[in-house]
Design a protein around this motif. Structure first.
Motif, PDB file in Angstrom:
ATOM      1  N   ARG A 154      44.429  53.737  42.322  1.00  0.00           N
ATOM      2  CA  ARG A 154      44.186  52.605  41.437  1.00  0.00           C
ATOM      3  C   ARG A 154      43.357  53.025  40.229  1.00  0.00           C
ATOM      4  NH1 ARG A 154      42.172  47.178  44.069  1.00  0.00           N
ATOM      5  NH2 ARG A 154      40.301  48.000  43.121  1.00  0.00           N
ATOM      6  N   HIS A 157      37.652  50.124  39.483  1.00  0.00           N
ATOM      7  CA  HIS A 157      37.444  48.819  40.106  1.00  0.00           C
ATOM      8  C   HIS A 157      37.216  47.711  39.093  1.00  0.00           C
ATOM      9  CE1 HIS A 157      37.401  50.906  43.833  1.00  0.00           C
ATOM     10  NE2 HIS A 157      36.111  51.231  43.866  1.00  0.00           N
ATOM     11  N   TYR A 160      40.223  45.498  38.054  1.00  0.00           N
ATOM     12  CA  TYR A 160      40.680  44.528  39.051  1.00  0.00           C
ATOM     13  C   TYR A 160      39.682  43.386  39.191  1.00  0.00           C
ATOM     14  CZ  TYR A 160      43.725  48.448  39.797  1.00  0.00           C
ATOM     15  OH  TYR A 160      44.614  49.456  39.579  1.00  0.00           O
ATOM     16  N   CYS A 163      40.295  41.156  36.164  1.00  0.00           N
ATOM     17  CA  CYS A 163      41.535  40.393  36.335  1.00  0.00           C
ATOM     18  C   CYS A 163      41.370  39.284  37.369  1.00  0.00           C
ATOM     19  CB  CYS A 163      42.691  41.322  36.721  1.00  0.00           C
ATOM     20  SG  CYS A 163      43.230  42.392  35.370  1.00  0.00           S
ATOM     21  N   ARG A 178      46.976  38.929  35.435  1.00  0.00           N
ATOM     22  CA  ARG A 178      46.848  39.477  36.786  1.00  0.00           C
ATOM     23  C   ARG A 178      47.149  40.965  36.735  1.00  0.00           C
ATOM     24  NH1 ARG A 178      48.963  35.423  41.161  1.00  0.00           N
ATOM     25  NH2 ARG A 178      48.996  37.393  42.238  1.00  0.00           N
ATOM     26  N   SER A 179      46.509  41.710  37.619  1.00  0.00           N
ATOM     27  CA  SER A 179      46.816  43.140  37.682  1.00  0.00           C
ATOM     28  C   SER A 179      48.171  43.326  38.343  1.00  0.00           C
ATOM     29  CB  SER A 179      45.737  43.886  38.470  1.00  0.00           C
ATOM     30  OG  SER A 179      45.791  43.525  39.826  1.00  0.00           O
ATOM     31  N   GLU A 181      48.923  45.232  40.588  1.00  0.00           N
ATOM     32  CA  GLU A 181      48.727  45.379  42.025  1.00  0.00           C
ATOM     33  C   GLU A 181      48.786  44.013  42.716  1.00  0.00           C
ATOM     34  OE1 GLU A 181      44.804  46.301  44.084  1.00  0.00           O
ATOM     35  OE2 GLU A 181      45.874  48.212  44.159  1.00  0.00           O
ATOM     36  N   ASN A 182      48.377  42.942  41.997  1.00  0.00           N
ATOM     37  CA  ASN A 182      48.368  41.592  42.572  1.00  0.00           C
ATOM     38  C   ASN A 182      49.643  40.819  42.308  1.00  0.00           C
ATOM     39  OD1 ASN A 182      45.775  42.008  43.526  1.00  0.00           O
ATOM     40  ND2 ASN A 182      44.825  41.251  41.649  1.00  0.00           N
TER      41      ASN A 182
END
Length: 183
Positions: A154, A157, A160, A163, A178-179, A181-182
């Protein structure tokens, strides 16, 4: 210079209290067992004796206990210098740690909270060798991680965290989404 190899036992040990600090204070290197306090005492004595800046380098892999070792060193200096400051300098320096880690730590394939930066902390002493302040700088930040991450790794931190806070009123002007990843 002096080299000390320390191993993180991953549990508290009774070898870092005030009694141990006082046992190492004023001792010569080699008179006592190897210890982070012996290294700190030697640096403190050299600074006071020769009126020259000293450096202690704490190095190791992620999770090796570098931050804890640095904290023990700062506590040693604060105790032996009999610093008069009510607010302990090492607590102030380490209070910035969560921010530093959010900006400089990332998930890697080996560690979910891997430091991707180096840290330099400069402790200032007055003419009586009491701590009067500290300055912490980060350096060697892994900049490539900002634009590219290896599969299953990733970004830092902080991205994220920002976001996740995108809908908070104080962050609306940043137009965060939104990231991936989400998504």
């Amino acid at each position: 210079g002096i080299i000390l190899v320390a191993i993180n036992p991953y549990k508290p040990l009774p070898i870092y209290g005030d009694a141990i600090i006082h046992a190492y204070s004023g001792q010569n290197m080699g008179d006592m067992d190897p210890h982070i306090f012996a290294v700190a005492e030697e640096a403190y004595k050299q600074m006071a004796r020769n009126n020259k800046n000293q450096s202690i380098i704490v190095s190791g892999e992620s999770g090796a206990g570098k931050t804890v070792s640095a904290r023990y060193t700062m506590r040693y200096f604060a105790t032996v210098s009999k610093s008069s400051s009510n607010a302990r300098v090492e607590d102030k320096v380490l209070a910035s740690n969560p921010i530093t880690e959010a900006v400089g730590n990332a998930k890697t394939t080996r560690n979910d909270n891997s430091s991707r930066f180096g840290k330099y902390t400069e402790i200032s002493f007055d003419a009586c060798y009491q701590i009067i302040g500290a300055n912490m700088r980060t350096y060697l930040l892994e900049k490539s991680r900002v634009v590219f991450q290896v599969e299953n790794e990733r970004n830092y931190h902080i991205f994220y965290q920002l976001c996740a806070s995108a809908m908070q009123p104080e962050f609306k002007h940043l137009r965060l989404g939104r990231s991936q990843e989400n998504n």
